[in-house]
Design a protein around this motif. Structure first.
Motif, PDB file in Angstrom:
ATOM      1  N   LYS A  97      10.003  11.788  -8.906  1.00 57.17           N
ATOM      2  CA  LYS A  97      10.943  11.098  -8.024  1.00 57.17           C
ATOM      3  C   LYS A  97      11.141   9.647  -8.457  1.00 57.17           C
ATOM      4  O   LYS A  97      12.237   9.088  -8.331  1.00 57.17           O
ATOM      5  N   LYS A  98      10.096   9.029  -8.983  1.00 58.49           N
ATOM      6  CA  LYS A  98      10.151   7.609  -9.319  1.00 58.49           C
ATOM      7  C   LYS A  98      10.268   7.324 -10.813  1.00 58.49           C
ATOM      8  O   LYS A  98      10.770   6.279 -11.211  1.00 58.49           O
ATOM      9  N   LEU A 130       0.816  -1.215   0.000  1.00 62.19           N
ATOM     10  CA  LEU A 130       0.000   0.000   0.000  1.00 62.19           C
ATOM     11  C   LEU A 130       0.852   1.269   0.000  1.00 62.19           C
ATOM     12  O   LEU A 130       0.399   2.312  -0.467  1.00 62.19           O
ATOM     13  N   ASN A 131       2.078   1.172   0.524  1.00 62.68           N
ATOM     14  CA  ASN A 131       2.958   2.344   0.552  1.00 62.68           C
ATOM     15  C   ASN A 131       3.628   2.609  -0.785  1.00 62.68           C
ATOM     16  O   ASN A 131       4.216   3.683  -0.984  1.00 62.68           O
ATOM     17  N   THR A 132       3.599   1.623  -1.669  1.00 66.01           N
ATOM     18  CA  THR A 132       4.267   1.800  -2.966  1.00 66.01           C
ATOM     19  C   THR A 132       3.303   1.813  -4.148  1.00 66.01           C
ATOM     20  O   THR A 132       3.613   2.387  -5.191  1.00 66.01           O
ATOM     21  N   TYR A 133       2.131   1.192  -3.972  1.00 71.63           N
ATOM     22  CA  TYR A 133       1.196   1.055  -5.096  1.00 71.63           C
ATOM     23  C   TYR A 133      -0.004   1.977  -4.919  1.00 71.63           C
ATOM     24  O   TYR A 133      -0.485   2.186  -3.801  1.00 71.63           O
ATOM     25  N   ASP A 134      -0.497   2.509  -6.040  1.00 72.62           N
ATOM     26  CA  ASP A 134      -1.682   3.371  -6.043  1.00 72.62           C
ATOM     27  C   ASP A 134      -1.491   4.583  -5.125  1.00 72.62           C
ATOM     28  O   ASP A 134      -2.396   4.973  -4.386  1.00 72.62           O
ATOM     29  N   GLN A 135      -0.302   5.176  -5.220  1.00 76.20           N
ATOM     30  CA  GLN A 135      -0.008   6.361  -4.412  1.00 76.20           C
ATOM     31  C   GLN A 135      -0.588   7.616  -5.058  1.00 76.20           C
ATOM     32  O   GLN A 135      -0.536   7.769  -6.291  1.00 76.20           O
ATOM     33  N   PRO A 136      -1.127   8.545  -4.261  1.00 78.37           N
ATOM     34  CA  PRO A 136      -1.769   9.751  -4.819  1.00 78.37           C
ATOM     35  C   PRO A 136      -0.870  10.541  -5.771  1.00 78.37           C
ATOM     36  O   PRO A 136      -1.334  11.024  -6.805  1.00 78.37           O
ATOM     37  N   LYS A 137       0.423  10.678  -5.435  1.00 79.63           N
ATOM     38  CA  LYS A 137       1.325  11.445  -6.306  1.00 79.63           C
ATOM     39  C   LYS A 137       1.487  10.786  -7.670  1.00 79.63           C
ATOM     40  O   LYS A 137       1.580  11.462  -8.698  1.00 79.63           O
ATOM     41  N   ASP A 138       1.524   9.457  -7.677  1.00 81.25           N
ATOM     42  CA  ASP A 138       1.670   8.742  -8.945  1.00 81.25           C
ATOM     43  C   ASP A 138       0.382   8.800  -9.761  1.00 81.25           C
ATOM     44  O   ASP A 138       0.419   8.920 -10.989  1.00 81.25           O
ATOM     45  N   VAL A 139      -0.755   8.696  -9.084  1.00 82.86           N
ATOM     46  CA  VAL A 139      -2.041   8.826  -9.776  1.00 82.86           C
ATOM     47  C   VAL A 139      -2.154  10.215 -10.381  1.00 82.86           C
ATOM     48  O   VAL A 139      -2.601  10.386 -11.531  1.00 82.86           O
ATOM     49  N   GLU A 140      -1.744  11.216  -9.628  1.00 82.79           N
ATOM     50  CA  GLU A 140      -1.802  12.600 -10.108  1.00 82.79           C
ATOM     51  C   GLU A 140      -0.899  12.794 -11.311  1.00 82.79           C
ATOM     52  O   GLU A 140      -1.215  13.586 -12.206  1.00 82.79           O
ATOM     53  N   MET A 141       0.221  12.080 -11.366  1.00 80.54           N
ATOM     54  CA  MET A 141       1.134  12.174 -12.515  1.00 80.54           C
ATOM     55  C   MET A 141       0.412  11.799 -13.806  1.00 80.54           C
ATOM     56  O   MET A 141       0.536  12.498 -14.825  1.00 80.54           O
TER      57      MET A 141
END
Length: 920
Positions: free
Chosen positions: A609-610, A481-492
């Protein structure tokens, strides 16, 4: 006559409801205590599918999008593709008022949905047994037997929708009983409607059971048996069953249409007459003590052992016939054919076992009441025998099953002996005390069994040494949960679409989950759905043979094959900077470790970042014009590199005679192929090296670390090199049937011919990349003996690529606007041709050219094509789920007819009451 309110009766029912709720919470205690979700440990469809479908459908349906979504693979139907799961599930729709937007939301909500299902299932079973005139004690006991088994928890927490059959079955049988006993048909019709429209697979299982149960009911209520009467009896049931089915056609027709199109009808099931001896050897331990197989998920409380065998001592008709029914289902339990039949002969599966549980639970309630009212004169001797039998089962387990002792059996056995002890004392104890003790020990039996099963299932394999695989389950889930479906990545992904409003797709290199586009909200190339379009699935795995995860109903990216990506509208690449972000997952066939890699023809536009984000300098819009064609027969003769390049040159059509366009000469395709013969490998010609393996004729025997090294004949050239291998495993020394094949670190994994979830592949194709910097191609084989029939290297030149893209851009769909069910645009065609759109073909798409409806056609195996004449045109496409309108019309007419019938029947019955002297 109006029913009178009975406060005492409802007080007892409400007390039972509250107790069932407490039991439901207790069954979930392990997950509540450790704050984990069941789908995390199984690393299977529960997380890959169900956990993604919850937020995806919740968000799409909340926005009023019920027909089509571009985030479902290449685009897919939102209604018919998800009826098998949630689209018509009442339990799912109860969650719709909630905002379920992330995987974490899904994890949290599913446990509460599961608790609700378990409690409701017990309540439904309780009311059926009360209708059967069972005492409150036996009704509670029967409900606990039915829902306390591991079956309900296993499915309710992992594969939510598969638990629905168990929940609705008692109500279906209650409606049936009311129809037969009192001619009250409404509940029966309503329940048939409910089970059929909510899940057609479970409806099949429950329907078969209904017709078997109807035979039991017939013999219970008749004293004389006549064939004519028997036929009339079943005719009445069938007529009202058909009415329920007609009501459900708004859902049934679309899903049957979708089901008949899937690409899963390939597995040839071999059904043995019997299971292996170990199945029968361990059966009683498996059913009553503790399961050694998680798949065989019925572990009933010890009270069932006592009651069912006692039932054979009872001569009363009601119990005697029900015991015959139990014996019949027990015989079914022993036969592999039953498991195959209830799974549609698609495999041997345990999902039908809720029917067996129902029969045992209902019959146990009848036996318990008879035992309490008229105990057999040798009842205590019988109880002693059962206690001794239980002790023998526990103490002599290793000798009986060949399996070691475990503390679980001793604890469950002790609880069983306490339960049996209640029956020894039943005449000495007040009924309320006896009932409290019996239900108490039985509940402890159920709760303990469930807790221990989950505790063992959640143990981490000590051989898994690499983090996060050696984390405890709670840590593992939190890492995910800390690595997948993170808000920052969704926003990207959202920002990419905000900055570019055109229609495009995005490729996520090393995608972590098959259904990631659903929760990250982007148009991609990946999905996992059991009702995935068969032509789309076949496009990926057959027609273009893209390297994929080799199970059915899954597509995941395009192996960096540039021609295919461009034709399908890929405009952006999201590439991980390193592997540190990677969540705990098994879905990848390849994870690129080289952080310097970039796709050909792309420009870096942004970094987070990723991730690095690249834009395609040669991107094509959603549609472009073909002015020539190739028929399917010619296409099938091309190699896979030629098929890739053909996508930017000519349309592939199924029937040449229906299209009046020139034929494209396939000899113009700029593709080279070098066939590596078995003789070349044996002789070591051209510096070919075979290490830790031998090749005799076409039989390749590989040891551990077997490698075939081939000099790259296309080194330093600009283009993609595809390795095509026609290889089949003959055997492995360890008896397993799976194998792995690698080409320059990209891996194909065949799960074995005996695995029902392994997709059959004649050829394996792997793209070794567009940068031909390496001087050799390295092929690796897992240990085993193989049949190597063909090996070739195919070079797809990228030199014509820029010019081909330029030509297609000049004849492409412009001024494109789109939403979930509409696509509009303009095209200026220099010639007559076919407007190809990278939209999966479906009968639901309707096309208009200049306001006039035109017939669409299937091109390039699976996409929408529209005939276009020379000149300027406005094109519009709209989507509506196939057969939904027809099904809704039939359902509506049926509903109106049913309302009219019930109105007429009510008036007729009132007239009979008022005029008994003139009933007609």
């Amino acid at each position: 006559m109006k029913r009178k309110w009975n406060p005492k009766k409802w007080k007892g029912a409400l007390g039972a409801y509250f107790f069932f709720l407490l039991v439901a919470i207790g069954l979930h205690a392990y997950f509540l205590y450790y704050n984990v979700d069941f789908n995390d440990v199984c690393k299977c469809d529960s997380r890959m599918q169900i956990a993604h479908f919850y937020p995806f459908l919740n968000q799409e349906y909340s926005q009023g999008n019920f027909m089509w979504s571009w985030n479902n693979g290449l685009g897919g139907d939102m209604f018919s593709e998800f009826i098998f799961y949630f689209a018509t599930s009442p339990f799912f729709w109860l969650t719709m008022p909630l905002d379920i937007a992330t995987i974490q939301d899904a994890f949290h909500i599913r446990i509460f949905v599961s608790m609700f299902k378990v409690a409701v299932a017990m309540i439904f079973m309780y009311h059926l047994l009360r209708y059967n005139k069972r005492t409150q004690l036996s009704s509670i006991v029967g409900s606990l037997i039915y829902c306390g088994s591991l079956y309900l928890m296993f499915y309710s927490l992992r594969f939510d929708f598969l638990a629905d059959g168990l929940v609705w079955l008692p109500l279906l049988i209650l409606g049936f009983e009311r129809m037969i006993d009192h001619q009250k048909k409404g509940m029966f019709v309503g329940l048939v409607f409910l089970i059929v429209c909510s899940n057609f697979y479970l409806a099949f299982c429950s329907t078969v059971f209904l017709y078997l149960y109807a035979a039991l009911k017939y013999f219970l209520i008749r004293n004389e048996y006549r064939w004519g009467d028997f036929f009339k009896y079943y005719l009445q049931i069938s007529l009202w069953y058909i009415v329920g089915v007609l009501l459900s056609l708004f859902a049934l027709l679309p899903v049957i249409d979708k089901y008949l199109q899937i690409d899963r009808f390939y597995y040839k099931l071999s059904i043995p007459l019997f299971f292996d001896w170990s199945f029968y050897q361990n059966l009683l331990h498996q059913i009553f003590l503790f399961p050694e197989k998680m798949e065989f998920i019925i572990v009933m409380p010890i009270i069932v052992l006592l009651l069912i065998f006692y039932g054979f001592l009872i001569k009363e008709k009601q119990v005697r016939y029900r015991m015959i029914f139990v014996a019949f289902f027990f015989i079914l339990l022993l036969l592999p054919f039953t498991y195959a039949f209830f799974h549609g002969f698609a495999g041997i599966h345990y999902r039908w076992l809720y029917l067996f549980l129902f029969v045992v639970a209902q019959t146990s309630a009848f036996i318990l009441d008879h035992l309490l009212e008229k105990p057999h004169r040798k009842a205590k001797l019988y109880f002693t025998g059962i206690a001794l039998f239980l002790i023998i089962m526990v103490i002599f387990k290793p000798g009986i099953t060949g399996l070691p002792y475990s503390r679980q059996e001793f604890v469950i056995g002790a609880l069983g002996l306490l339960t049996i002890g209640c029956f020894f004392a039943m005449r000495k104890l007040p009924l309320k005390v006896f009932a409290a003790l019996l239900i108490g020990f039985m509940t402890l039996n159920i709760l303990f069994t469930n807790w221990l099963m989950f505790e063992i299932e959640f143990q981490v394999d000590p051989n898994e040494k690499v983090e996060p695989y050696n984390f405890k389950i709670a840590q593992r889930q939190q890492h995910y949960l800390n690595t997948y479906d993170q808000p920052k990545d969704v926003e990207m992904f959202k920002e990419i679409e905000k900055e570019d409003p055109t229609f495009f797709r995005t490729m996520w290199e090393g995608i972590p989950e098959f259904n990631a586009p659903m929760v990250y909200g982007y148009r991609g190339f990946s999905t996992y759905n059991s009702l995935l379009s068969g032509t789309v699935h076949s496009f990926f795995k057959n027609e273009y043979n893209v390297l994929q995860y080799n199970t059915p109903s899954v597509i995941t990216n395009l192996d960096n094959r540039l021609y295919i990506e461009t034709a399908l509208g890929n405009k952006y690449y999201v590439v991980p900077k390193d592997s540190s972000w990677k969540p705990y997952t098994y879905t990848q066939v390849y994870f690129r470790e080289d952080p310097s890699w970039k796709p050909y023809g792309y420009t870096l536009i942004k970094e987070t970042k990723k991730f690095k984000i690249y834009r395609n300098d040669y991107a094509l819009p959603i549609g472009f014009l073909y002015d020539s064609i190739v028929d399917k027969q010619t296409f099938d003769k091309l190699n896979f590199a030629e098929r890739d390049q053909l996508l930017l040159r000519a349309a592939v059509v199924d029937n040449r005679s229906k299209v009046n366009l020139p034929t494209f000469p396939t000899n113009q395709l700029q593709v080279q192929e070098k066939v590596i013969t078995n003789q070349d490998i044996q002789l070591g010609d051209q510096n070919i090296k075979l290490e830790k393996a031998t090749l005799k004729g076409n039989v390749l025997t590989a040891e551990g670390g077997a490698v075939l090294t081939i000099p790259n004949p296309f080194a330093k050239k600009l283009g993609e090199s595809l390795v095509e291998a026609e290889i089949k495993l003959i055997r492995r020394d360890d008896g397993k049937t799976w194998f792995r094949f690698k080409a320059n670190d990209k891996m194909f994994w065949d799960f074995g011919k005996d695995n029902m979830y392994n997709y059959p592949k004649k050829q394996i194709v792997i793209n070794t990349g567009h940068e031909q910097a390496k001087d050799e191609i390295r092929l690796e084989f897992s240990p085993g003996t193989y049949e190597l029939n063909r090996l070739s290297l195919q070079f797809n030149s990228l030199e014509p690529y820029p010019e081909l893209v330029k030509q297609k851009r000049e004849q492409s769909l412009q001024n494109v606007s789109f939403d979930s069910t509409h696509v509009k645009g303009d095209i200026n065609a220099a010639k007559d041709g076919i407007l190809y759109l990278s939209i999966p073909y479906s009968k639901g798409w309707t096309a208009k050219v200049d306001g006039k409806e035109v017939e669409t056609m299937k091109v390039n195996s699976t996409f929408v094509g529209i005939p276009i004449t020379r000149g300027e045109h406005k094109v519009e496409l709209s989507y509506f789920t196939p057969y939904l309108l027809l099904g809704t019309a039939i359902s509506s007419v049926t509903l109106l007819g049913l309302i009219g019938y019930f109105w007429w029947e009510r008036n007729r019955n009132r007239y009979k009451v008022r005029h008994p002297e003139n009933p007609e």
